[in-house]
Design a protein around this motif. Structure first.
Motif, PDB file in Angstrom:
ATOM      1  N   GLU D  48      44.292  -2.841  -1.150  1.00 28.08           N
ATOM      2  CA  GLU D  48      44.313  -3.198   0.261  1.00 28.08           C
ATOM      3  C   GLU D  48      45.265  -4.355   0.496  1.00 28.08           C
ATOM      4  OE1 GLU D  48      40.549  -4.731   1.835  1.00 28.08           O
ATOM      5  OE2 GLU D  48      39.965  -5.342  -0.175  1.00 28.08           O
ATOM      6  N   ASP D  49      45.857  -4.362   1.660  1.00 30.66           N
ATOM      7  CA  ASP D  49      46.640  -5.513   2.104  1.00 30.66           C
ATOM      8  C   ASP D  49      46.437  -5.646   3.619  1.00 30.66           C
ATOM      9  OD1 ASP D  49      48.300  -3.600   3.335  1.00 30.66           O
ATOM     10  OD2 ASP D  49      49.727  -3.618   1.664  1.00 30.66           O
ATOM     11  N   ASP D  50      47.284  -6.372   4.269  1.00 31.37           N
ATOM     12  CA  ASP D  50      47.059  -6.628   5.710  1.00 31.37           C
ATOM     13  C   ASP D  50      47.329  -5.413   6.581  1.00 31.37           C
ATOM     14  OD1 ASP D  50      46.391  -9.156   5.070  1.00 31.37           O
ATOM     15  OD2 ASP D  50      48.260 -10.090   5.748  1.00 31.37           O
ATOM     16  N   GLU D  51      48.011  -4.435   6.001  1.00 34.09           N
ATOM     17  CA  GLU D  51      48.416  -3.271   6.799  1.00 34.09           C
ATOM     18  C   GLU D  51      47.557  -2.042   6.567  1.00 34.09           C
ATOM     19  OE1 GLU D  51      50.686  -3.494   9.181  1.00 34.09           O
ATOM     20  OE2 GLU D  51      50.682  -5.628   8.626  1.00 34.09           O
ATOM     21  N   ALA D  52      46.976  -1.950   5.374  1.00 35.90           N
ATOM     22  CA  ALA D  52      46.276  -0.708   5.044  1.00 35.90           C
ATOM     23  C   ALA D  52      45.249  -0.927   3.941  1.00 35.90           C
ATOM     24  CB  ALA D  52      47.277   0.362   4.605  1.00 35.90           C
ATOM     25  N   ILE D  53      44.263  -0.074   3.916  1.00 31.65           N
ATOM     26  CA  ILE D  53      43.229  -0.084   2.867  1.00 31.65           C
ATOM     27  C   ILE D  53      43.152   1.330   2.291  1.00 31.65           C
ATOM     28  CG2 ILE D  53      40.820  -0.588   2.330  1.00 31.65           C
ATOM     29  CD1 ILE D  53      40.680  -2.245   4.882  1.00 31.65           C
ATOM     30  N   TYR D  54      43.189   1.414   0.954  1.00 34.40           N
ATOM     31  CA  TYR D  54      43.155   2.710   0.259  1.00 34.40           C
ATOM     32  C   TYR D  54      41.785   2.853  -0.390  1.00 34.40           C
ATOM     33  CZ  TYR D  54      48.146   2.531   1.021  1.00 34.40           C
ATOM     34  OH  TYR D  54      49.364   2.453   1.625  1.00 34.40           O
ATOM     35  N   LEU D  55      41.068   3.887   0.009  1.00 34.06           N
ATOM     36  CA  LEU D  55      39.671   4.026  -0.399  1.00 34.06           C
ATOM     37  C   LEU D  55      39.451   5.327  -1.168  1.00 34.06           C
ATOM     38  CD1 LEU D  55      38.124   3.023   3.025  1.00 34.06           C
ATOM     39  CD2 LEU D  55      38.215   1.621   0.962  1.00 34.06           C
ATOM     40  N   ARG D  56      38.518   5.264  -2.112  1.00 33.78           N
ATOM     41  CA  ARG D  56      38.184   6.512  -2.810  1.00 33.78           C
ATOM     42  C   ARG D  56      36.673   6.619  -2.970  1.00 33.78           C
ATOM     43  NH1 ARG D  56      39.498   3.025  -7.118  1.00 33.78           N
ATOM     44  NH2 ARG D  56      38.420   3.384  -9.082  1.00 33.78           N
ATOM     45  N   SER D  57      36.243   7.844  -3.223  1.00 35.73           N
ATOM     46  CA  SER D  57      34.824   8.123  -3.419  1.00 35.73           C
ATOM     47  C   SER D  57      34.468   7.933  -4.891  1.00 35.73           C
ATOM     48  CB  SER D  57      34.510   9.540  -2.951  1.00 35.73           C
ATOM     49  OG  SER D  57      35.378  10.459  -3.590  1.00 35.73           O
ATOM     50  N   PHE D  58      33.172   7.962  -5.168  1.00 37.07           N
ATOM     51  CA  PHE D  58      32.625   7.587  -6.476  1.00 37.07           C
ATOM     52  C   PHE D  58      33.174   8.431  -7.619  1.00 37.07           C
ATOM     53  CE2 PHE D  58      28.810   7.501  -9.403  1.00 37.07           C
ATOM     54  CZ  PHE D  58      28.801   6.131  -9.648  1.00 37.07           C
ATOM     55  N   GLU D  59      33.374   9.705  -7.389  1.00 33.82           N
ATOM     56  CA  GLU D  59      33.769  10.590  -8.487  1.00 33.82           C
ATOM     57  C   GLU D  59      35.271  10.896  -8.501  1.00 33.82           C
ATOM     58  OE1 GLU D  59      29.473  12.927  -8.851  1.00 33.82           O
ATOM     59  OE2 GLU D  59      31.262  14.072  -8.375  1.00 33.82           O
ATOM     60  N   GLU D  60      36.016  10.260  -7.649  1.00 34.30           N
ATOM     61  CA  GLU D  60      37.444  10.579  -7.508  1.00 34.30           C
ATOM     62  C   GLU D  60      38.269   9.915  -8.604  1.00 34.30           C
ATOM     63  OE1 GLU D  60      40.050  12.478  -6.964  1.00 34.30           O
ATOM     64  OE2 GLU D  60      39.091  12.766  -5.002  1.00 34.30           O
ATOM     65  N   PHE D  61      39.303  10.625  -9.079  1.00 32.49           N
ATOM     66  CA  PHE D  61      40.222  10.012 -10.041  1.00 32.49           C
ATOM     67  C   PHE D  61      41.629   9.871  -9.493  1.00 32.49           C
ATOM     68  CE2 PHE D  61      42.987  13.459 -11.452  1.00 32.49           C
ATOM     69  CZ  PHE D  61      42.307  14.588 -10.998  1.00 32.49           C
ATOM     70  N   ILE D  62      41.922  10.433  -8.311  1.00 28.26           N
ATOM     71  CA  ILE D  62      43.236  10.174  -7.716  1.00 28.26           C
ATOM     72  C   ILE D  62      43.140   8.910  -6.854  1.00 28.26           C
ATOM     73  CG2 ILE D  62      43.890  12.622  -7.807  1.00 28.26           C
ATOM     74  CD1 ILE D  62      43.600  12.692  -4.708  1.00 28.26           C
ATOM     75  N   HIS D  63      44.289   8.396  -6.505  1.00 29.31           N
ATOM     76  CA  HIS D  63      44.381   7.043  -5.946  1.00 29.31           C
ATOM     77  C   HIS D  63      43.485   6.794  -4.746  1.00 29.31           C
ATOM     78  CE1 HIS D  63      46.441   3.650  -3.832  1.00 29.31           C
ATOM     79  NE2 HIS D  63      46.648   3.229  -5.068  1.00 29.31           N
ATOM     80  N   HIS D 136      46.719   8.194 -11.100  1.00 29.30           N
ATOM     81  CA  HIS D 136      45.318   8.294 -11.523  1.00 29.30           C
ATOM     82  C   HIS D 136      44.694   6.897 -11.577  1.00 29.30           C
ATOM     83  CE1 HIS D 136      45.343  12.501 -13.622  1.00 29.30           C
ATOM     84  NE2 HIS D 136      46.153  12.480 -12.590  1.00 29.30           N
ATOM     85  N   VAL D 137      43.466   6.819 -11.140  1.00 31.82           N
ATOM     86  CA  VAL D 137      42.740   5.539 -11.214  1.00 31.82           C
ATOM     87  C   VAL D 137      41.400   5.783 -11.890  1.00 31.82           C
ATOM     88  CG1 VAL D 137      43.875   4.482  -9.224  1.00 31.82           C
ATOM     89  CG2 VAL D 137      41.832   5.924  -8.885  1.00 31.82           C
ATOM     90  N   GLU D 138      40.676   4.713 -12.118  1.00 32.64           N
ATOM     91  CA  GLU D 138      39.387   4.860 -12.810  1.00 32.64           C
ATOM     92  C   GLU D 138      38.450   5.769 -12.027  1.00 32.64           C
ATOM     93  OE1 GLU D 138      37.062   1.286 -13.163  1.00 32.64           O
ATOM     94  OE2 GLU D 138      35.494   2.279 -14.344  1.00 32.64           O
ATOM     95  N   ARG D 139      37.970   6.789 -12.699  1.00 28.76           N
ATOM     96  CA  ARG D 139      36.937   7.631 -12.105  1.00 28.76           C
ATOM     97  C   ARG D 139      35.628   6.875 -12.294  1.00 28.76           C
ATOM     98  NH1 ARG D 139      37.241  13.983 -13.378  1.00 28.76           N
ATOM     99  NH2 ARG D 139      36.819  14.591 -11.235  1.00 28.76           N
ATOM    100  N   LEU D 140      34.971   6.576 -11.208  1.00 32.00           N
ATOM    101  CA  LEU D 140      33.789   5.707 -11.261  1.00 32.00           C
ATOM    102  C   LEU D 140      32.499   6.481 -11.461  1.00 32.00           C
ATOM    103  CD1 LEU D 140      34.775   3.455  -8.212  1.00 32.00           C
ATOM    104  CD2 LEU D 140      35.078   2.914 -10.633  1.00 32.00           C
ATOM    105  N   HIS D 141      32.613   7.760 -11.829  1.00 34.41           N
ATOM    106  CA  HIS D 141      31.455   8.653 -11.742  1.00 34.41           C
ATOM    107  C   HIS D 141      30.267   8.260 -12.605  1.00 34.41           C
ATOM    108  CE1 HIS D 141      33.286  10.120 -15.356  1.00 34.41           C
ATOM    109  NE2 HIS D 141      32.489  11.140 -15.483  1.00 34.41           N
ATOM    110  N   MET D 142      30.465   7.379 -13.581  1.00 34.47           N
ATOM    111  CA  MET D 142      29.319   6.907 -14.352  1.00 34.47           C
ATOM    112  C   MET D 142      29.091   5.406 -14.158  1.00 34.47           C
ATOM    113  SD  MET D 142      29.440   9.317 -17.751  1.00 34.47           S
ATOM    114  CE  MET D 142      27.629   9.361 -17.840  1.00 34.47           C
ATOM    115  N   ARG D 143      29.767   4.844 -13.176  1.00 39.99           N
ATOM    116  CA  ARG D 143      29.613   3.410 -12.912  1.00 39.99           C
ATOM    117  C   ARG D 143      28.397   3.191 -12.006  1.00 39.99           C
ATOM    118  NH1 ARG D 143      33.729  -0.167 -13.532  1.00 39.99           N
ATOM    119  NH2 ARG D 143      32.076  -1.620 -12.926  1.00 39.99           N
ATOM    120  N   TYR D 144      27.230   3.513 -12.562  1.00 39.87           N
ATOM    121  CA  TYR D 144      26.003   3.409 -11.769  1.00 39.87           C
ATOM    122  C   TYR D 144      25.678   1.957 -11.412  1.00 39.87           C
ATOM    123  CZ  TYR D 144      25.277   8.329 -12.743  1.00 39.87           C
ATOM    124  OH  TYR D 144      25.415   9.689 -12.807  1.00 39.87           O
TER     125      TYR D 144
END
Lengths: 367, 367, 367, 367
Positions: D48-63, D136-144
């Protein structure tokens, strides 16, 4: 019969496999099996007679996901996969012929509800079937009047025991499967691999061990409480001795799971909530065999029977395939040392068994 | 100190106990304990300083359900029960005085948030507290903005280890508790008993073993998935070795459960969905000690540590109470024979331990 | 008949009420009601014949929680409460006699499974029953083989419509009930009150409106998904028109809820997860009638029928009690202005109805 | 600009679309939107910066699955789909060029985390993007340890408003989408259609109405209680006015759903448990527009705003696309007659609105 040489890649294209679709399972007492799969687990009967019962899950629209077939020896007669077009059945036949495998074309009516199909004895010794044509039946997915507290909503996957997992993996990748996760050690031994066609973690998996054998068939539920209900119901029916392992959270696949045993000892997994794997570059996850959370995220030990017991598979004549011993280290064996425990069955000193131990079996000082 | 004679019934009336209310717990590293109870389990901090942390559950309106108090020896300093009126504190004092127990009146401020109270060394050697006056704080029961996936919503019960369960039971029944369930054998030995004041299965339970010791403190969640999330989170934090037993379904109490261990080894149960016991003739359920589903409805074995490990309790001077050995057969011992298994720790033949075995450890013929 | 004067406090002690225990309900078509309560909702039949069906919830050990009794007019014949001792039945009789109410002693067998009891026409015009003696039956709480996906595990409460809520509240407090929550406006009008004996939010509640009438009977489930399943099943049975309101989260009580209508229009609530109220100083929560989250925490509007429709109640001769009109402002009326909406039924301009409006019915500019 | 002629099938092959992947969304107040998507909904910030925020869901591995981009007008800037290979981006460009659509190649860095891509103004006026290359970014799918009670685990689908649904359907089928379900009337008018590439009910859907507009973006949860928690949390934050519709069970898709509104009025659906659609002959389900359970299986009415409100979409220059009025009957209009109700906003007789009525708004006789 399975030979230990590597499986070559045929020159002809592999059939386009859509998903695991049904298991053709021989049971020795149809009534007892019906009690288990219909009365206990609530699978829905598409058709039944004195020889066989055809069952499907809640959300299924093809004729069946499981055939219970009366026979003299409990075994898996076929692991059936759906292919994308009728031509893919031909492709499957050609593919396995080039591999030197025995194949047999099965016409409509050989298995009720299934049209033209090919069955093969694959390079690992498993009876695989490929079909496209299938009778559509009522999809029960909104029939909540039939929805039981432990409802099984989909067939999820098969799991196969084979002595040489890397060999099997190469073969299945050639057939178009992709590996989602695997278990290895630092010396390169592969203990298990999970492979998929549909967009889940697996349509089938390879577990290292004496094989070819069926490790289990897995059905999925909507939510975790559905699985807990199956346990509770088995408790109420005083069938707790048929709960083999779990419930728990898998490390591999991230799914919530339970393993239970049918009257013949065929293993059934109840499974829910793995993840999407449909992207072409879905990352493969490799687990260290010494990671105590790989098979149970909570560190609960795998019971030895889960590693050692499995069901016979049949050849195309209906005779049991010979079981070949695994030469590589077994996952059961390598996980003993790590934990420093062994188990001894009382009164059987000579036959003492060595298994993975519970984290719970600590012998610290008492107050 | 605990004497093995039976506990007489005082001539003065027992205090009217409402419920178990809080545990005063000595921990050796306040930071580590905070990580466990606040960061991992999500209990809500009412107050904290360098010496102690006061925690409450989501639905609580009294000041705290758990005090973490820094000290040299991990132990339980008080099991505190709320009574119905201020006068019941006086009644409690008189009652235990007549029993010959040491009692001490504690004035407001001795424990933050708690007013006039009496602490006693009870006939079993446990430090019990009775209080009415308490500071009300915000009940968070609709603060879903604070609701974690594994939220602990209520304090449910204590569990105490004592060598002579029947003696303890008579004493607690005299004090007004009623038995909801117990475990016995055919020869009349009682292994455990569950006793309640509020309208659930228990406010406290007696587990047979070397005591007096604290077996565990239990918090409840709304649903079963909340408990599974706690396991999953411990897995993610690589704390699976602190999951001691479960999750599972209890036979006794019918609740879904999990046992985990805090940094000092104090055991915490997470618990949900037992049943209403408020009717005057609520039926007592007796389980046979040889029923393999009594402690886990699914037949999963109890790990030996669960039977043997427990926390010290303190006397009113803050010194550990002497632990008296149980003379009766232990539940752990009597459940070996039934299952026909023993466990041996590898490399420690002399110290081999005998415990209850898993139904899963079957050694049937392999194919 | 209900008089509008305040209810005095008798000189004799009130009976010690344990909990709401069962509802005696007259239905006009026993077969249709059986379809609803047994086939749809899964209540368990303790006994049935051509005249009546006795039903209990999953965790109940007394003979029944609901009697369906065939009769000419759909109505509630008795709201039955269990008391702590046989003597409390006598106390109940004396208490209501002193209030000038009609009372009748009903001996064992008058209602199957119930022993000595007293029925009264209470000061609000409701038929209340008090009993201690009751036949115990199998508690099904671990019979997971009988556990349906929408299982009703306990009777939770009654809800009564009465024109003068403050008068009813004083009367019920005199009878030993305690108020957990209420709805008021700033001018002091009370619209509703929740009162309990057991340690939950209520055993009964008073809803302001034309009365005496039965607003609903409520059963609880273990978890929220059980309630969703009941909706899903009603959808599958094409009974969605019998879902009156919800599911939703109550503001008052914090419970997850659903209201459905039986074949006679008797309203049934399915309810789960309110909170513990057993402490003597449990804080009473007062909601502002203009708080749009008081009755649905998510702001979903209450449908007008929920405020206006209710079931008749019978006097001790089995004749319907006269319904007295509420003089105070209705909750339905006062919540119109706040939202600024009204509803008109198409083609019936004269009979236009004014109700609470949905937050969703916004008429903002379209792109 | 959208023309009302039918969309021809290009001679060049369509790109092989894998799934809906992310939405590029313009918001007018980045801080408020962050509060909504991060603090309330718990999406995970990749950057994130002042112009935009990039969000992903829990099981996602793309940016990312959602870009929040600060801008002057709230609107959807791109509906982005992942394709199977880098060459499919070229194919997409050629395909839309042949359709006469404006296309622009966007190089790596135009959208953070995304490589070579093509954006098009499609025949319906929507800004579609096709890309293969992605960080690719960290897939959070087991980051309970990061798992919130209302965790969003996947992006499920988009939903688009278009005046001519049959035209849009033909176009999307040409692009390789397959129809899982639709809503029609007996005269052949299509009101809505659901289309998928991945093996779920949809990657996008077409809702009949003034368009092109974004109807909503949908994220999925693991279980139903996760969705209920989001409602509960919005209640706790006094945001109930941002709950537009639900929760409920869809008829179409069989999923459990909730619709909420972000600070700009962009609609977000939370969604769980639809079914597998991966078979080549997956049956298409057609619903009658007059079936009151088609959009809510429980018969709860659709609030009018859900039909009428939607978000603007941008052209490739970042200017809002002109909104074309639907000429066919609207679903909102045709469902009035069936139910016989209309709604009038008090004090605005001239602007009275006609919508679907609640089954609950019955005006039957009162006692």
């Amino acid at each position: 019969m399975t030979a230990s040489t590597s499986v070559p890649t045929p020159s002809v294209p592999a059939p386009d496999i859509v998903r695991c679709a049904y298991l053709d399972l021989v049971v020795t007492d149809l009534k007892k099996s019906r009690d288990f799969y219909v009365d206990l687990l609530g699978l829905h009967v598409t058709y039944e007679d004195d020889e066989a019962i055809y069952l499907r899950s809640f959300e299924e629209f093809i004729h069946h996901n499981l055939v219970l077939r009366k026979g003299p020896i409990a075994a898996a007669a076929a692991f059936a996969f759906r292919v994308r077009t009728p031509e893919d059945v031909d492709k499957g036949e050609a593919y396995f012929k080039e591999l030197g495998c025995r194949t047999e074309r099965r016409k409509e009516g050989f298995v009720r509800g299934i049209g033209d199909a090919v069955r093969v004895e694959d390079p690992l010794g498993f009876p695989y079937e490929f079909f496209y044509e299938v009778e559509h039946v009522e999809r029960l997915h909104m029939r909540y009047d039939l929805y039981s507290a432990g409802e099984l909503v989909r067939l999820d996957h098969f799991n196969q025991v084979t002595p040489d997992v890397p060999r099997g993996r190469v073969y299945l990748e050639g057939l178009g499967f992709r590996v989602s996760e695997d278990i290895k050690d630092s010396e390169g031994t592969t203990y298990a691999a999970w492979l998929h066609r549909k967009e889940t973690v697996h349509d089938t998996a390879l577990t290292g061990g004496d094989g070819p054998r069926l490790h289990h068939i897995a059905f999925s539920t909507h939510e975790k409480h559905n699985i807990i209900q199956i346990c509770d119901k088995m408790g109420a029916l005083r069938m707790s001795d048929r709960i083999e392992r779990g419930p728990g959270r898998h490390g591999v696949s991230n799914a919530f799971y339970l393993y239970i045993l049918d009257p013949d000892g065929h293993r059934v997994e109840i499974y829910t909530q793995d993840y999407y794997t449909g992207d072409p570059d879905n990352p493969t996850i490799t687990w260290d065999v010494h990671d105590n959370q790989r098979r149970d995220w909570w560190g609960n030990p795998v019971v030895p029977s889960w590693y050692t017991e499995a069901s016979l598979v049949l050849d195309l004549d209906g005779n049991p395939q010979e079981v070949i011993k695994r030469e590589d280290k077994s996952e059961l064996a390598v996980t003993i040392g790590a934990d420093g425990f062994s188990y001894t069955r009382a009164g059987d000193e000579s036959g003492s068994y060595h298994g993975e131990a519970s984290k719970g079996f600590k012998l610290g000082s008492q107050v």
